[in-house]
Motif scaffolding. Structure first.
Motif, PDB file in Angstrom:
ATOM      1  N   LEU A  12       0.850  -1.277  -0.074  1.00 22.89           N
ATOM      2  CA  LEU A  12       0.217  -0.087   0.147  1.00 22.89           C
ATOM      3  C   LEU A  12       0.711   1.260   0.099  1.00 22.89           C
ATOM      4  N   ILE A  13       1.853   1.285   0.747  1.00 24.64           N
ATOM      5  CA  ILE A  13       3.080   2.347   0.652  1.00 24.64           C
ATOM      6  C   ILE A  13       3.423   2.602  -0.674  1.00 24.64           C
ATOM      7  N   PHE A  14       3.959   1.326  -1.258  1.00 24.89           N
ATOM      8  CA  PHE A  14       4.631   1.565  -2.649  1.00 24.89           C
ATOM      9  C   PHE A  14       3.389   2.030  -3.326  1.00 24.89           C
ATOM     10  N   ILE A  15       2.246   1.675  -3.437  1.00 25.56           N
ATOM     11  CA  ILE A  15       1.193   2.122  -4.255  1.00 25.56           C
ATOM     12  C   ILE A  15       1.082   3.556  -4.346  1.00 25.56           C
ATOM     13  N   GLY A  16       0.854   4.012  -2.977  1.00 29.35           N
ATOM     14  CA  GLY A  16       0.635   5.390  -2.523  1.00 29.35           C
ATOM     15  C   GLY A  16       1.771   6.297  -3.018  1.00 29.35           C
ATOM     16  N   LEU A  17       3.157   5.673  -3.187  1.00 29.17           N
ATOM     17  CA  LEU A  17       4.179   6.368  -3.577  1.00 29.17           C
ATOM     18  C   LEU A  17       4.225   6.402  -5.367  1.00 29.17           C
ATOM     19  N   ALA A  18       3.763   5.280  -5.811  1.00 29.10           N
ATOM     20  CA  ALA A  18       3.686   5.541  -7.450  1.00 29.10           C
ATOM     21  C   ALA A  18       2.795   6.337  -7.756  1.00 29.10           C
ATOM     22  N   ILE A  19       1.333   6.602  -7.005  1.00 27.17           N
ATOM     23  CA  ILE A  19       0.593   7.539  -7.450  1.00 27.17           C
ATOM     24  C   ILE A  19       1.064   8.929  -7.317  1.00 27.17           C
ATOM     25  N   LYS A  20       1.748   9.257  -6.125  1.00 31.44           N
ATOM     26  CA  LYS A  20       2.279  10.727  -6.036  1.00 31.44           C
ATOM     27  C   LYS A  20       3.353  11.015  -6.909  1.00 31.44           C
ATOM     28  N   VAL A  21       4.377   9.899  -7.299  1.00 30.93           N
ATOM     29  CA  VAL A  21       5.125  10.425  -8.203  1.00 30.93           C
ATOM     30  C   VAL A  21       4.430  10.526  -9.837  1.00 30.93           C
ATOM     31  N   LEU A  22       3.375   9.957 -10.099  1.00 26.09           N
ATOM     32  CA  LEU A  22       2.758  10.066 -11.290  1.00 26.09           C
ATOM     33  C   LEU A  22       1.998  11.440 -11.186  1.00 26.09           C
ATOM     34  N   PHE A  23       1.353  11.642 -10.242  1.00 27.99           N
ATOM     35  CA  PHE A  23       0.598  13.106 -10.275  1.00 27.99           C
ATOM     36  C   PHE A  23       1.641  14.151 -10.395  1.00 27.99           C
ATOM     37  N   TRP A  24       2.847  13.871  -9.627  1.00 24.53           N
ATOM     38  CA  TRP A  24       4.045  14.899  -9.681  1.00 24.53           C
ATOM     39  C   TRP A  24       4.537  15.186 -11.113  1.00 24.53           C
ATOM     40  N   ALA A  25       4.840  14.035 -11.858  1.00 26.77           N
ATOM     41  CA  ALA A  25       4.983  13.966 -13.312  1.00 26.77           C
ATOM     42  C   ALA A  25       4.044  14.949 -14.131  1.00 26.77           C
ATOM     43  N   LEU A  26       3.045  14.547 -13.801  1.00 30.08           N
ATOM     44  CA  LEU A  26       1.677  15.067 -14.693  1.00 30.08           C
ATOM     45  C   LEU A  26       1.481  16.462 -14.452  1.00 30.08           C
ATOM     46  N   ASN A  27       1.841  17.164 -13.153  1.00 33.34           N
ATOM     47  CA  ASN A  27       1.832  18.426 -12.807  1.00 33.34           C
ATOM     48  C   ASN A  27       3.017  19.357 -13.072  1.00 33.34           C
ATOM     49  N   ASN A  28       4.089  18.692 -13.392  1.00 31.31           N
ATOM     50  CA  ASN A  28       5.377  19.198 -13.701  1.00 31.31           C
ATOM     51  C   ASN A  28       5.253  19.246 -15.499  1.00 31.31           C
ATOM     52  N   GLY A  29       4.643  18.852 -16.043  1.00 28.95           N
ATOM     53  CA  GLY A  29       4.730  19.021 -17.406  1.00 28.95           C
ATOM     54  C   GLY A  29       5.531  17.986 -18.195  1.00 28.95           C
ATOM     55  N   GLN A  30       5.771  16.858 -17.493  1.00 27.80           N
ATOM     56  CA  GLN A  30       6.427  15.448 -18.208  1.00 27.80           C
ATOM     57  C   GLN A  30       5.863  15.082 -19.257  1.00 27.80           C
ATOM     58  N   TYR A  31       4.537  15.065 -19.532  1.00 29.17           N
ATOM     59  CA  TYR A  31       3.903  14.547 -20.451  1.00 29.17           C
ATOM     60  C   TYR A  31       2.949  15.456 -21.412  1.00 29.17           C
ATOM     61  N   ASP A  32       3.440  16.676 -21.532  1.00 30.00           N
ATOM     62  CA  ASP A  32       2.872  18.045 -22.203  1.00 30.00           C
ATOM     63  C   ASP A  32       3.164  17.663 -23.636  1.00 30.00           C
ATOM     64  N   ASN A  33       4.315  17.471 -24.025  1.00 29.51           N
ATOM     65  CA  ASN A  33       4.770  17.480 -25.396  1.00 29.51           C
ATOM     66  C   ASN A  33       5.265  16.345 -25.620  1.00 29.51           C
TER      67      ASN A  33
END
Length: 68
Positions: A12-33
């Motif tokens: 559960l901790i691992f899944i929570g960290l993975a989701i947090k990293v995913l949202f961090w990448a989305l918010n910082n523009g990693q998948y914009d272009n």
């Protein structure tokens, strides 16, 4: 059974960290272009063509194959 008391919270901790990293990448523009990087790999720019032709002298001028 005792190992599940350790493994389930770890998962559960691992899944929570993975989701947090995913949202961090989305918010910082990693998948914009995504298209620019794909085109950069496939197509050379004019500057890199000039640099490649200046450094390689063994290729024939009318040779259409890229030198690696």
């Amino acid at each position: 059974m005792e190992s599940l008391y350790f493994l389930v919270p770890c998962a559960l901790i691992f899944i929570g960290l993975a989701i947090k990293v995913l949202f961090w990448a989305l918010n910082n523009g990693q998948y914009d272009n995504l298209d620019t990087e794909a085109h950069r790999i496939l197509f050379d720019t004019e500057k890199s063509k000039k640099d490649n032709s200046a450094t390689t002298t063994d290729a024939a001028p009318d040779d259409k194959t890229p030198s690696v």
